[in-house]
Every structure is written in C-alpha cells, then in structure tokens.
Design a protein around this motif. Sequence first.
Motif, PDB file in Angstrom:
ATOM      1  N   GLY A 106       3.041   8.607   7.129  1.00  0.00           N
ATOM      2  CA  GLY A 106       3.302   9.920   7.290  1.00  0.00           C
ATOM      3  C   GLY A 106       4.812  10.606   6.622  1.00  0.00           C
ATOM      4  N   GLY A 107       4.681  11.487   7.063  1.00  0.00           N
ATOM      5  CA  GLY A 107       6.215  12.255   6.601  1.00  0.00           C
ATOM      6  C   GLY A 107       6.494  13.319   6.961  1.00  0.00           C
ATOM      7  N   ALA A 108       7.749  13.819   7.159  1.00  0.00           N
ATOM      8  CA  ALA A 108       8.060  15.245   7.152  1.00  0.00           C
ATOM      9  C   ALA A 108       8.745  15.402   6.379  1.00  0.00           C
ATOM     10  CB  ALA A 108       8.530  15.441   9.404  1.00  0.00           C
ATOM     11  N   PHE A 109       8.695  16.878   6.409  1.00  0.00           N
ATOM     12  CA  PHE A 109       9.303  16.888   4.429  1.00  0.00           C
ATOM     13  C   PHE A 109       9.967  18.586   4.766  1.00  0.00           C
ATOM     14  CE2 PHE A 109       6.156  14.119   3.377  1.00  0.00           C
ATOM     15  CZ  PHE A 109       7.163  12.628   3.070  1.00  0.00           C
TER      16      PHE A 109
ATOM     17  N   ILE B 193       0.652  -1.483   0.250  1.00  0.00           N
ATOM     18  CA  ILE B 193       0.346  -0.063   0.010  1.00  0.00           C
ATOM     19  C   ILE B 193       0.696   1.236   0.352  1.00  0.00           C
ATOM     20  CG2 ILE B 193      -0.706  -0.222   2.779  1.00  0.00           C
ATOM     21  CD1 ILE B 193      -2.386   1.132  -0.234  1.00  0.00           C
ATOM     22  N   ASP B 194       0.847   1.740  -0.794  1.00  0.00           N
ATOM     23  CA  ASP B 194       0.962   3.174  -1.156  1.00  0.00           C
ATOM     24  C   ASP B 194      -0.124   4.584  -0.606  1.00  0.00           C
ATOM     25  OD1 ASP B 194       1.975   5.516  -2.126  1.00  0.00           O
ATOM     26  OD2 ASP B 194       3.458   4.578  -3.012  1.00  0.00           O
ATOM     27  N   ILE B 195      -0.556   5.035   0.176  1.00  0.00           N
ATOM     28  CA  ILE B 195      -1.407   5.868  -0.050  1.00  0.00           C
ATOM     29  C   ILE B 195      -1.508   7.177  -1.030  1.00  0.00           C
ATOM     30  CG2 ILE B 195      -2.508   5.033   2.551  1.00  0.00           C
ATOM     31  CD1 ILE B 195      -0.148   8.298   3.614  1.00  0.00           C
ATOM     32  N   GLU B 196      -0.432   7.077  -1.540  1.00  0.00           N
ATOM     33  CA  GLU B 196       0.187   8.796  -1.986  1.00  0.00           C
ATOM     34  C   GLU B 196       0.015   8.536  -3.970  1.00  0.00           C
ATOM     35  OE1 GLU B 196       2.500  12.072  -1.870  1.00  0.00           O
ATOM     36  OE2 GLU B 196       4.183  10.490  -1.953  1.00  0.00           O
ATOM     37  N   ASP B 197      -0.796   6.481  -3.651  1.00  0.00           N
ATOM     38  CA  ASP B 197      -0.819   5.737  -5.449  1.00  0.00           C
ATOM     39  C   ASP B 197      -2.754   5.271  -5.074  1.00  0.00           C
ATOM     40  OD1 ASP B 197      -1.245   3.987  -7.312  1.00  0.00           O
ATOM     41  OD2 ASP B 197       0.881   3.289  -7.783  1.00  0.00           O
TER      42      ASP B 197
ATOM     43  N   SER C 148       0.332  20.267   8.690  1.00  0.00           N
ATOM     44  CA  SER C 148      -0.476  19.284   7.940  1.00  0.00           C
ATOM     45  C   SER C 148      -0.430  18.333   9.690  1.00  0.00           C
ATOM     46  CB  SER C 148       0.352  18.703   7.787  1.00  0.00           C
ATOM     47  OG  SER C 148       1.342  17.647   8.379  1.00  0.00           O
ATOM     48  N   LYS C 149      -0.154  17.541  10.365  1.00  0.00           N
ATOM     49  CA  LYS C 149      -0.844  17.365  11.510  1.00  0.00           C
ATOM     50  C   LYS C 149      -2.083  18.190  12.717  1.00  0.00           C
ATOM     51  CE  LYS C 149       1.461  13.992  11.199  1.00  0.00           C
ATOM     52  NZ  LYS C 149       1.068  12.556  10.821  1.00  0.00           N
TER      53      LYS C 149
ATOM     54  N   LYS D 214       4.134  18.311  -0.440  1.00  0.00           N
ATOM     55  CA  LYS D 214       4.640  16.798   0.316  1.00  0.00           C
ATOM     56  C   LYS D 214       3.727  16.471   0.985  1.00  0.00           C
ATOM     57  CE  LYS D 214       6.098  13.154  -0.767  1.00  0.00           C
ATOM     58  NZ  LYS D 214       6.197  12.039  -1.432  1.00  0.00           N
ATOM     59  N   ALA D 215       3.611  17.731   2.080  1.00  0.00           N
ATOM     60  CA  ALA D 215       3.378  17.207   4.309  1.00  0.00           C
ATOM     61  C   ALA D 215       2.097  17.197   4.111  1.00  0.00           C
ATOM     62  CB  ALA D 215       3.545  18.366   5.200  1.00  0.00           C
ATOM     63  N   TYR D 216       1.030  18.377   2.786  1.00  0.00           N
ATOM     64  CA  TYR D 216       0.195  17.952   2.728  1.00  0.00           C
ATOM     65  C   TYR D 216      -0.626  16.752   2.304  1.00  0.00           C
ATOM     66  CZ  TYR D 216      -1.269  21.834   6.102  1.00  0.00           C
ATOM     67  OH  TYR D 216      -1.801  22.329   6.380  1.00  0.00           O
ATOM     68  N   SER D 217       0.049  16.578   0.834  1.00  0.00           N
ATOM     69  CA  SER D 217      -0.213  15.135   0.367  1.00  0.00           C
ATOM     70  C   SER D 217      -0.323  13.284   0.773  1.00  0.00           C
ATOM     71  CB  SER D 217       0.899  15.312  -1.177  1.00  0.00           C
ATOM     72  OG  SER D 217       1.003  14.607  -1.592  1.00  0.00           O
TER      73      SER D 217
END
Length: 272
Positions: free
Chosen positions: A96-99, A66-70, A191-192, A118-121
């Motif tokens: 999630g992530g921090a960019f 699972i890639d949640i951006e795909d 974003s959080k 990227k953070a919001y995506s």
Amino acid sequence: MVNNSIVLITGGNTGIGFESVKALYASPQAHTILMGSRSVDKAKQAISTLQSEIADSKSEIVPLQIDIEDDTSIENAFKEVESKWGRVDSLVNNAGGAFDSIMLRDPSASGIREAWQKAYSVNVASTEVFTQQFAPLLLKSSNSRLLFITSGLSSLNTCAGGFMAKTMKASPAKGWPKPTTGPSMIAYRSSKTALNMMMLEWNRLLEVDGVKVFSISPGFLATNLGGAGPEHLKHAGAGDPSVGGTFIKDVVEGKRDNDAGKVIDKDGVQPW
C-alpha cells in the motif's frame, strides 16, 4: 518444509511488511514465508539481511515477484504459488502507500486527481483484485486467515472526535485558500476507510468457509510511508516498525482469532 504454514505477504521487503517477515522468521513456529515484492532482487537483498540477523530459524523465506497494480504479475504469482504449494494459509495484504504529497507538489486539479486515484488504485482496487485471485488458495487451507493492513487514521469515530493525525497542525485560519503546510493524509485515510469496508465484505463472503478475516491497524510507526522518512516520524512520536511486525505475526499465528471480522490493533478493537 511441506508442513509449514504458507504465509504470503505483499510488500514484504520493506517497512511493516519486512518487519512481519522478520517476526515470522524468528518465531518458534515453522512457516514458509512468501515475500512479495515488485522487485525479486530487492526481495533477495531483504532476505539476505534477515538471514544474517537471525541465524537459526525453523522457517524459510521465498521471494515472490508481485506488483498488485499489474494484473499479469498477479496472475503469474498465483500460478507459481498454486503449482509449488497448492494453498495459502495466511494472506497478508500489506502492499500500500500514501500519495498525498503529490497534492503538495501540485495543488492543481490534476495533482489532486492523481493523488486520490493512486491511493485508491493501490490501497483499494489493486488489493481487491489481488485478493480475488488468491481467494481459492485460502479455501484450500484448513486453517486460513486473510489480513488487510489498514490504519488508525481510517477510523470515522476517531476523526469525528477531532483527531486526524499526529503529524497535522491545528485547524487553519478562516478564509480561502487554506494554507498548505503539510499533507493531511486525507486521500490515504479515505482509502483505508474503504479498505475496512472491503474487509467486512470478505468476512461476509468467507466466514462460511472458515476463513478468519481481519483489518489490522499496526499503529503509528516510523516507516517510509508517504515519503516523510522514519526519522521525521520518530520525532512526531512514531514507534518502532517491529511493533507492527510482531502484532501481525501474532494474528497469523492465531492469537487474535476471537476478533475476526473487526478492525484490530495490538491493544484491542479499533472503533469504526
């Protein structure tokens, strides 16, 4: 193991996601844990590590690509889960992530834009799309929970009181441009905060269906979030990631049901 609770954790092969899988696998309660990962090979490696550390478990772990951006990846994962298990009892939106470090490398407008987008995506838009896809499987469960992994840095109350992050220095000197000595995590934090609003909307939507919805604030833990590295974060006072894993396991197993609809940490309720 058809009577096990079905727990799907995105980003389950590393960091707090991995520790959550580990805590659930070690639990005396029986779970079928779907370890979401962008790479099935990495999920299998993580599962092998867990099984070598925990020899006896009532649960099973299944890798799930699972890639949640795909969107295609999300749809394929949904079809697999629907066909094999027909429901999800606990959906843990951990990926999630921090960019913000992008802005350190490239402080131009394009770098700023890339970091924020990227953070919001990842943390907002992709999490929303993923949850929309899997919500019907939560409604097939008679005892379902929906978790969004947020951050202590998302609290407007706390930031308005003067605290931003343990890794941040004091306020900069007067004048412009301001010196850049480290990431302020502002894109991540924002974003959080948005994720918490998303949680409130999902709580409004699903409360009537009996789904218990939470924002989970696991605490300042030594993961690889933002690329700083666990050792650097430990020096700044971060705790062991297993603390977050145990906390998430407790929520999945119903120990914090009275706090549904709130942002919670291991000690109580986090202020907005």
